[in-house]
Design a protein around this motif. Structure first.
Motif, mmCIF file in Angstrom:
data_model
loop_
_atom_site.group_PDB
_atom_site.id
_atom_site.type_symbol
_atom_site.label_atom_id
_atom_site.label_comp_id
_atom_site.label_asym_id
_atom_site.label_seq_id
_atom_site.Cartn_x
_atom_site.Cartn_y
_atom_site.Cartn_z
ATOM 1 N N GLY A 58 0.849 -1.193 0.000
ATOM 2 C CA GLY A 58 0.000 0.000 0.000
ATOM 3 C C GLY A 58 0.878 1.233 0.000
ATOM 4 N N THR A 59 0.235 2.371 -0.143
ATOM 5 C CA THR A 59 0.984 3.630 -0.103
ATOM 6 C C THR A 59 1.739 3.705 1.223
ATOM 7 N N PHE A 60 2.963 4.201 1.167
ATOM 8 C CA PHE A 60 3.761 4.281 2.400
ATOM 9 C C PHE A 60 3.061 5.184 3.409
ATOM 10 N N THR A 61 3.160 4.810 4.662
ATOM 11 C CA THR A 61 2.591 5.632 5.724
ATOM 12 C C THR A 61 3.654 6.617 6.222
ATOM 13 N N LEU A 62 3.196 7.555 7.013
ATOM 14 C CA LEU A 62 4.138 8.473 7.652
ATOM 15 C C LEU A 62 5.112 7.683 8.547
ATOM 16 N N GLY A 63 4.663 6.545 9.071
ATOM 17 C CA GLY A 63 5.525 5.666 9.870
ATOM 18 C C GLY A 63 6.649 5.080 9.030
ATOM 19 N N ASN A 64 6.288 4.541 7.865
ATOM 20 C CA ASN A 64 7.320 4.017 6.958
ATOM 21 C C ASN A 64 8.308 5.122 6.599
ATOM 22 N N TYR A 65 7.739 6.301 6.366
ATOM 23 C CA TYR A 65 8.554 7.417 5.890
ATOM 24 C C TYR A 65 9.527 7.887 6.968
ATOM 25 N N ILE A 66 8.993 8.194 8.150
ATOM 26 C CA ILE A 66 9.851 8.726 9.217
ATOM 27 C C ILE A 66 10.756 7.638 9.801
ATOM 28 N N GLY A 67 10.181 6.423 9.977
ATOM 29 C CA GLY A 67 10.949 5.346 10.604
ATOM 30 C C GLY A 67 11.968 4.715 9.668
ATOM 31 N N ALA A 68 11.714 4.803 8.370
ATOM 32 C CA ALA A 68 12.603 4.084 7.459
ATOM 33 C C ALA A 68 13.009 4.934 6.257
ATOM 34 N N VAL A 69 12.115 5.053 5.276
ATOM 35 C CA VAL A 69 12.485 5.519 3.943
ATOM 36 C C VAL A 69 13.184 6.883 3.881
ATOM 37 N N ARG A 70 12.719 7.836 4.674
ATOM 38 C CA ARG A 70 13.336 9.159 4.518
ATOM 39 C C ARG A 70 14.779 9.191 5.050
ATOM 40 N N ASN A 71 15.133 8.187 5.834
ATOM 41 C CA ASN A 71 16.518 8.116 6.303
ATOM 42 C C ASN A 71 17.438 7.476 5.259
ATOM 43 N N TRP A 72 16.821 6.845 4.269
ATOM 44 C CA TRP A 72 17.624 6.115 3.289
ATOM 45 C C TRP A 72 18.374 7.043 2.342
ATOM 46 N N GLY A 73 17.723 8.150 1.946
ATOM 47 C CA GLY A 73 18.357 9.099 1.026
ATOM 48 C C GLY A 73 19.664 9.663 1.563
ATOM 49 N N PRO A 74 19.636 10.249 2.783
ATOM 50 C CA PRO A 74 20.853 10.862 3.321
ATOM 51 C C PRO A 74 22.012 9.880 3.535
ATOM 52 N N LEU A 75 21.730 8.581 3.541
ATOM 53 C CA LEU A 75 22.811 7.617 3.758
ATOM 54 C C LEU A 75 23.633 7.382 2.486
ATOM 55 N N GLN A 76 23.074 7.846 1.351
ATOM 56 C CA GLN A 76 23.664 7.475 0.061
ATOM 57 C C GLN A 76 25.069 8.004 -0.184
ATOM 58 N N ASP A 77 25.395 9.139 0.462
ATOM 59 C CA ASP A 77 26.708 9.710 0.183
ATOM 60 C C ASP A 77 27.811 8.983 0.934
ATOM 61 N N GLU A 78 27.443 8.498 2.102
ATOM 62 C CA GLU A 78 28.455 7.870 2.948
ATOM 63 C C GLU A 78 28.586 6.366 2.683
ATOM 64 N N TYR A 79 27.492 5.772 2.219
ATOM 65 C CA TYR A 79 27.476 4.312 2.065
ATOM 66 C C TYR A 79 27.083 3.916 0.654
ATOM 67 N N ARG A 80 27.398 2.675 0.326
ATOM 68 C CA ARG A 80 26.871 2.096 -0.895
ATOM 69 C C ARG A 80 25.509 1.516 -0.526
ATOM 70 N N CYS A 81 24.440 1.930 -1.196
ATOM 71 C CA CYS A 81 23.095 1.557 -0.744
ATOM 72 C C CYS A 81 22.328 0.707 -1.746
ATOM 73 N N LEU A 82 21.665 -0.288 -1.238
ATOM 74 C CA LEU A 82 20.761 -1.128 -2.024
ATOM 75 C C LEU A 82 19.401 -1.112 -1.348
ATOM 76 N N TYR A 83 18.381 -0.744 -2.099
ATOM 77 C CA TYR A 83 17.022 -0.733 -1.561
ATOM 78 C C TYR A 83 16.117 -1.512 -2.502
ATOM 79 N N PHE A 84 15.150 -2.200 -1.929
ATOM 80 C CA PHE A 84 14.278 -2.975 -2.829
ATOM 81 C C PHE A 84 12.850 -3.048 -2.334
ATOM 82 N N ILE A 85 11.967 -3.390 -3.283
ATOM 83 C CA ILE A 85 10.559 -3.588 -2.977
ATOM 84 C C ILE A 85 10.363 -5.082 -2.735
ATOM 85 N N ALA A 86 9.911 -5.416 -1.516
ATOM 86 C CA ALA A 86 9.822 -6.828 -1.100
ATOM 87 C C ALA A 86 8.488 -7.435 -1.557
ATOM 88 N N ASP A 87 8.387 -7.659 -2.891
ATOM 89 C CA ASP A 87 7.124 -8.219 -3.411
ATOM 90 C C ASP A 87 6.942 -9.682 -3.005
#
Ligand code: AMP
Ligand code: TRP
Length: 338
Positions: A19-48
């Motif tokens: 379903g559409t991401f909730t504010l919980g998904n966003y604050i607890g997880a996803v929005r932290n993923w962007g800022p990590l990209q400069d310092e780390y090599r990042c892999l993100y995926f959709i767990a279908d």
């Protein structure tokens, strides 16, 4: 990817397309993923593959997977820095899972809180996939030798299991799998329901007023915050027993970048009504650019396809390194086919 990235630590995380991401998904997880990209090599995926452990219509899963993919990009993940792919496009995860199944105990899977919750919620469909889900999650992580896994608090038990499985495998076959660390965001690791602030905000909540979706429009967001359940007190303070207010303060701090103390100070002496309005405004303004970017991306199916195809190809290549090592360690006869 640039050569320099080879020395960077690797971060991996996934999200279900339920379903559409909730504010919980966003604050607890996803929005932290962007800022990590400069310092780390990042892999993100959709767990279908995780998503089919509960009943979901095929057409709906297909649609939601693409929508989730576009939402991840809209939340600030940059494909020049990170790989973003769809789990079922990279078959090595489930191949590793089989081997890890044989290093996982029935007893430890039975203790998983999410399994117990979901079995209670879907008593007519306690399938083996639901039970085995944390082993697939362990494989998702261990197949890339990830150093760090950013997740909300609710996934820490699964992460701990992944660490145990890795240690057990290494103990039995010799050092093979990196034991990953969890990464919990400093603020907002658990965003609570707006209608019952003792429960986490969840995509599957049947009360729409309980959940802010990241694609909700401004009016909807403000209306939901206005109706948020608080308490019969009048003080805006972060204290035990004030779950509703604590949650609103957490959300406000997370989107404004202020500390909890600063937020408490800002609203000192004000009424709950004004406070709720301000939180609603802040969240709506914060999410506006995400909503705009999403609307643009979801129109461009050809671009999305090009992105997830390229990323899955790169992820597959990376993952074979671990799978081949693991297959060798357990004694499978080598083949030229991989
Ligand atoms: P899921 O929706 O279960 O696929 O969760 C995706 C990510 O969002 C995971 O890292 C969860 O820990 C995180 N998450 C889900 N709900 C919440 C919540 N209410 N508060 C904080 N993080 C959450
Ligand atoms: N199980 C996670 C959830 O429901 C999603 C997920 C699947 C995941 N595989 C993962 C998260 C690997 C981090 C790492 O939220």
């Amino acid at each position: 990817m640039a050569d320099a990235s080879a020395e960077k630590k690797l971060i991996l995380s996934g999200i279900q397309p339920t379903g559409t991401f909730t504010l919980g998904n966003y604050i607890g997880a996803v929005r932290n993923w962007g800022p990590l990209q400069d310092e780390y090599r990042c892999l993100y995926f959709i767990a279908d593959q995780h998503a089919i452990t509960v009943k979901i219509e095929p057409a709906e899963l297909r649609k939601k997977t693409l929508e989730a993919y576009a939402q991840l990009l809209a939340c600030g993940i940059d494909l020049n820095k990170s790989l973003v792919f769809i789990q079922s496009h990279v078959p090595t995860h489930s191949q590793l899972m089989w081997v890890l199944n044989c290093s996982t105990q029935f007893g430890e899977l039975s203790r998983m809180t999410q399994f117990k919750d979901k079995s209670r919620k879907h008593p007519d469909d306690i399938n083996a996939g639901l039970f085995d889900y944390p082993v697939l999650m362990a494989a998702d992580i261990l197949i890339y030798q990830a150093d760090m896994v950013p997740v909300g608090v609710d996934q820490m038990q699964h992460l701990e299991l992944a660490r145990n499985i890795a240690n057990r495998f290494n103990g039995r076959y010799g050092e093979t799998l990196k034991v990953p660390e969890g990464y919990i965001p400093p603020i907002g690791a658990k965003v609570m329901s707006l209608q019952d602030p003792t429960k986490k905000m969840s995509k599957s909540d049947t009360n729409p007023n309980a959940v802010i979706l990241i694609l909700d429009d401004k009016d909807t967001i403000i209306r939901k915050f206005k109706r948020a359940v608080t308490d019969s007190d009048t003080e805006i303070a972060f204290k035990e027993g004030k779950d509703g207010i604590n949650n609103l303060l957490t959300i406000y701090s997370a989107v404004s970048g202020k500390t909890i103390e600063e937020s408490v100070k800002e609203f000192e002496g004000q009424g709950y009504g004004t406070f709720k309005m301000a939180v609603g405004e802040a969240v709506a303004d914060h999410l506006a650019p995400v909503r705009e970017e999403y609307a643009r991306l979801i129109q461009d199916k050809a671009y999305l396809k090009e992105c997830y195809t390229r990323c899955a190809g790169e992820a597959l290549k990376m993952s074979y390194r671990t799978l081949n090592k693991v297959y060798k360690k357990v004694g499978f006869v080598p083949t030229e086919l991989r």
